[in-house]
Design an enzyme around this catalytic site. Structure first.
Site, PDB file in Angstrom:
ATOM      1  N   GLY A   5       0.816  -1.221   0.000  1.00 29.15           N
ATOM      2  CA  GLY A   5       0.000   0.000   0.000  1.00 29.15           C
ATOM      3  C   GLY A   5       0.840   1.257   0.000  1.00 29.15           C
ATOM      4  O   GLY A   5       0.473   2.269   0.595  1.00 29.15           O
ATOM      5  N   ASN A   7       1.418   3.353  -2.313  1.00 32.52           N
ATOM      6  CA  ASN A   7       1.045   4.420  -3.247  1.00 32.52           C
ATOM      7  C   ASN A   7       0.239   5.528  -2.587  1.00 32.52           C
ATOM      8  O   ASN A   7      -0.040   6.543  -3.225  1.00 32.52           O
ATOM      9  CB  ASN A   7       0.228   3.841  -4.416  1.00 32.52           C
ATOM     10  N   SER A   8      -0.165   5.350  -1.324  1.00 30.98           N
ATOM     11  CA  SER A   8      -1.129   6.284  -0.734  1.00 30.98           C
ATOM     12  C   SER A   8      -0.861   6.483   0.750  1.00 30.98           C
ATOM     13  O   SER A   8      -0.247   5.632   1.401  1.00 30.98           O
ATOM     14  CB  SER A   8      -2.536   5.692  -0.928  1.00 30.98           C
ATOM     15  N   GLY A   9      -1.335   7.609   1.274  1.00 31.94           N
ATOM     16  CA  GLY A   9      -1.407   7.836   2.710  1.00 31.94           C
ATOM     17  C   GLY A   9      -0.117   7.565   3.476  1.00 31.94           C
ATOM     18  O   GLY A   9       0.973   7.988   3.071  1.00 31.94           O
ATOM     19  N   SER A 131      -4.315  -0.912  14.259  1.00 24.65           N
ATOM     20  CA  SER A 131      -4.996   0.353  14.554  1.00 24.65           C
ATOM     21  C   SER A 131      -5.257   0.354  16.040  1.00 24.65           C
ATOM     22  O   SER A 131      -5.444  -0.719  16.642  1.00 24.65           O
ATOM     23  CB  SER A 131      -6.326   0.409  13.794  1.00 24.65           C
ATOM     24  N   TYR A 151     -13.665  -4.120  10.700  1.00 23.72           N
ATOM     25  CA  TYR A 151     -12.366  -3.409  10.701  1.00 23.72           C
ATOM     26  C   TYR A 151     -11.673  -3.588  12.059  1.00 23.72           C
ATOM     27  O   TYR A 151     -10.493  -3.938  12.128  1.00 23.72           O
ATOM     28  CB  TYR A 151     -12.565  -1.926  10.392  1.00 23.72           C
TER      29      TYR A 151
HETATM   30  N1  LIG Z   1      -5.441   6.821   8.621  1.00 25.14           N
HETATM   31  C1  LIG Z   1      -5.777   6.421   9.848  1.00 25.14           C
HETATM   32  O1  LIG Z   1      -6.289   7.199  10.668  1.00 25.14           O
HETATM   33  C2  LIG Z   1      -5.512   5.005  10.269  1.00 25.14           C
HETATM   34  C3  LIG Z   1      -5.809   4.675  11.597  1.00 25.14           C
HETATM   35  C4  LIG Z   1      -5.526   3.388  12.037  1.00 25.14           C
HETATM   36  C5  LIG Z   1      -4.946   2.466  11.181  1.00 25.14           C
HETATM   37  N2  LIG Z   1      -4.703   2.828   9.881  1.00 25.14           N
HETATM   38  C6  LIG Z   1      -4.090   1.806   9.031  1.00 25.14           C
HETATM   39  O2  LIG Z   1      -2.963   2.361   8.367  1.00 25.14           O
HETATM   40  C7  LIG Z   1      -2.757   1.672   7.137  1.00 25.14           C
HETATM   41  C8  LIG Z   1      -2.566   2.686   6.027  1.00 25.14           C
HETATM   42  O3  LIG Z   1      -3.803   3.359   5.831  1.00 25.14           O
HETATM   43  P1  LIG Z   1      -3.892   4.851   5.294  1.00 25.14           P
HETATM   44  O4  LIG Z   1      -4.566   5.630   6.348  1.00 25.14           O
HETATM   45  O5  LIG Z   1      -2.594   5.310   4.769  1.00 25.14           O
HETATM   46  O6  LIG Z   1      -4.977   4.652   4.118  1.00 25.14           O
HETATM   47  P2  LIG Z   1      -4.876   4.773   2.528  1.00 25.14           P
HETATM   48  O7  LIG Z   1      -4.252   6.051   2.137  1.00 25.14           O
HETATM   49  O8  LIG Z   1      -6.261   4.462   2.058  1.00 25.14           O
HETATM   50  O9  LIG Z   1      -3.879   3.600   2.125  1.00 25.14           O
HETATM   51  C9  LIG Z   1      -4.263   2.259   2.139  1.00 25.14           C
HETATM   52  C10 LIG Z   1      -3.378   1.523   1.157  1.00 25.14           C
HETATM   53  O10 LIG Z   1      -3.763   0.131   1.178  1.00 25.14           O
HETATM   54  C11 LIG Z   1      -3.937  -0.284  -0.154  1.00 25.14           C
HETATM   55  N3  LIG Z   1      -4.845  -1.417  -0.271  1.00 25.14           N
HETATM   56  C12 LIG Z   1      -6.147  -1.501   0.078  1.00 25.14           C
HETATM   57  N4  LIG Z   1      -6.643  -2.692  -0.266  1.00 25.14           N
HETATM   58  C13 LIG Z   1      -5.628  -3.387  -0.832  1.00 25.14           C
HETATM   59  C14 LIG Z   1      -5.525  -4.672  -1.409  1.00 25.14           C
HETATM   60  N5  LIG Z   1      -6.573  -5.502  -1.519  1.00 25.14           N
HETATM   61  N6  LIG Z   1      -4.322  -5.065  -1.900  1.00 25.14           N
HETATM   62  C15 LIG Z   1      -3.242  -4.248  -1.846  1.00 25.14           C
HETATM   63  N7  LIG Z   1      -3.296  -3.016  -1.329  1.00 25.14           N
HETATM   64  C16 LIG Z   1      -4.483  -2.586  -0.836  1.00 25.14           C
HETATM   65  C17 LIG Z   1      -4.501   0.939  -0.864  1.00 25.14           C
HETATM   66  O11 LIG Z   1      -4.417   0.791  -2.264  1.00 25.14           O
HETATM   67  P3  LIG Z   1      -5.311   1.725  -3.265  1.00 25.14           P
HETATM   68  O12 LIG Z   1      -4.733   3.110  -3.210  1.00 25.14           O
HETATM   69  O13 LIG Z   1      -5.150   1.041  -4.577  1.00 25.14           O
HETATM   70  O14 LIG Z   1      -6.715   1.687  -2.727  1.00 25.14           O
HETATM   71  C18 LIG Z   1      -3.592   2.002  -0.291  1.00 25.14           C
HETATM   72  O15 LIG Z   1      -2.362   1.999  -0.973  1.00 25.14           O
HETATM   73  C19 LIG Z   1      -3.966   0.746   6.961  1.00 25.14           C
HETATM   74  O16 LIG Z   1      -3.617  -0.560   7.349  1.00 25.14           O
HETATM   75  C20 LIG Z   1      -4.997   1.322   7.912  1.00 25.14           C
HETATM   76  O17 LIG Z   1      -5.917   0.357   8.365  1.00 25.14           O
HETATM   77  C21 LIG Z   1      -4.962   4.069   9.405  1.00 25.14           C
END
Ligand SMILES: NC(=O)c1ccc[n+]([C@@H]2O[C@H](COP(=O)([O-])OP(=O)(O)OC[C@H]3O[C@@H](n4cnc5c(N)ncnc54)[C@H](OP(=O)(O)O)[C@@H]3O)[C@@H](O)[C@H]2O)c1
Length: 281
Positions: A5, A7-9, A131, A151
């Site tokens: 993952g 590519n994002s966030g 998380s 989740y």
């Molecule tokens: N942001 C928060 O507040 C928060 C809080 C607690 C935990 N987290 C955890 O932190 C991690 C990163 O999340 P983020 O906040 O940075 O969100 P994000 O920007 O939505 O990034 C999520 C990444 O996971 C990829 N992904 C989703 N489904 C996938 C699949 N089936 N196969 C391969 N890649 C997949 C997405 O790909 P696409 O771009 O192609 O969709 C994206 O690159 C996650 O595990 C999330 O649960 C985040």
């Protein structure tokens, strides 16, 4: 270093931080175009950096198999990819989408990649992204795939599994950790807005993705005990800079039972998994 993952966030910013520190990075992503765009952004800032893309869909065990077969040697593996609330959606093998991706897919990928870390010839690290909501979940095998709470449950299951790995590999070259971003401003939060949590997101301070992404660099540059959870240091882990968080007992109980259950579930729906788990130590 391998990051899913990327590519994002938080994943993108983690890749950026580690490239800045001189790492070679493999971005494991499910969408070629989004991955290429992200790689171009990274190379614009760090021309000449060693950044490769490999395609990986955690919602498809077939894709995980193909990915693992092509993966070169790695010594740092960050399981960052994840998603939040996908009502009515299922993975290719028919698991509820959130449990199937955030937990089943990550579990299967770990089992495939860990031998590479084990054999890399020096210290290696696995960081699984959970998380802070794992604290509020429970594992009920009768409702394992219930969409409600999926989740939260997926992250508790990942915490238990990571705890299981930390115990299993204690004293080896493999160092197993968990991290979490607290509350970070990323595209995953778009879903929160649809879930009516917009006001909460406005009231509570939210980390930048950059700040949350510091946890992996922090783990790699400090002496962190195996099995630790590293996340923000303020607001009960919701906000701030990385430090070791207090671990809930929930992460520590029932981990072996869960690992056995998961292997059986994967093997029941995916014959190659049955074959794989029969041969893996
Ligand atoms: N942001 C928060 O507040 C928060 C809080 C607690 C935990 N987290 C955890 O932190 C991690 C990163 O999340 P983020 O906040 O940075 O969100 P994000 O920007 O939505 O990034 C999520 C990444 O996971 C990829 N992904 C989703 N489904 C996938 C699949 N089936 N196969 C391969 N890649 C997949 C997405 O790909 P696409 O771009 O192609 O969709 C994206 O690159 C996650 O595990 C999330 O649960 C985040």
């Amino acid at each position: 270093m391998l990051i899913t993952g990327a590519n994002s966030g938080v994943g993108f910013k983690t890749a950026e931080t580690l490239i800045c520190m001189g790492a070679s990075v493999i971005m494991a992503c499910r969408n070629r175009e989004r991955a290429e765009n992200a790689r171009e952004q990274l190379l614009a800032d760090y021309p000449g950096a060693d950044v490769r893309i490999m395609m990986l869909d955690l919602a498809d065990l077939d894709s995980i198999d193909a990915f693992a077969e092509q993966l070169p040697d790695v010594d740092v593996f960050v399981n960052n990819a994840g998603l939040f609330h996908r009502p009515g959606q299922k993975t290719k093998q028919g698991f509820e989408m959130v449990m199937g991706t955030n937990y089943m897919g990550v579990f299967y990928l770990c089992e495939k990649v860990l031998p590479k870390l084990r054999e890399c010839g020096h210290d290696a690290a696995l960081v699984n992204t959970i998380s802070l909501v794992y604290r509020f979940a429970r594992v009920d095998y009768g409702r394992f795939y219930d969409e409600r709470g999926a989740y939260f449950r997926s992250k508790l299951c990942l915490a238990k599994y990571t705890e299981h790995l930390a115990k299993l590999y204690k004293g080896t070259n493999m160092h197993i950790y968990m991290n979490h971003p607290g509350l970070a401003a990323t595209p995953i939060a778009d879903n929160l807005i649809h879930r009516g949590m917009y006001i909460l997101a406005k009231i509570v301070p939210i980390n930048s993705a950059e700040k949350s992404a510091l946890s992996v660099a922090w783990i790699l540059s400090n002496t962190v005990p195996d099995g630790s959870i590293v996340g923000p240091n303020r607001l009960l882990g919701g906000w701030g800079y990385p430090e070791i968080n207090r671990k809930s007992g929930k992460a520590e109980t029932g981990a072996e039972e869960l690992a056995g259950f998961t292997k059986k579930e994967l093997a029941d729906r995916w014959p190659p998994a049955e074959e794989f788990f029969r041969t893996v130590v």
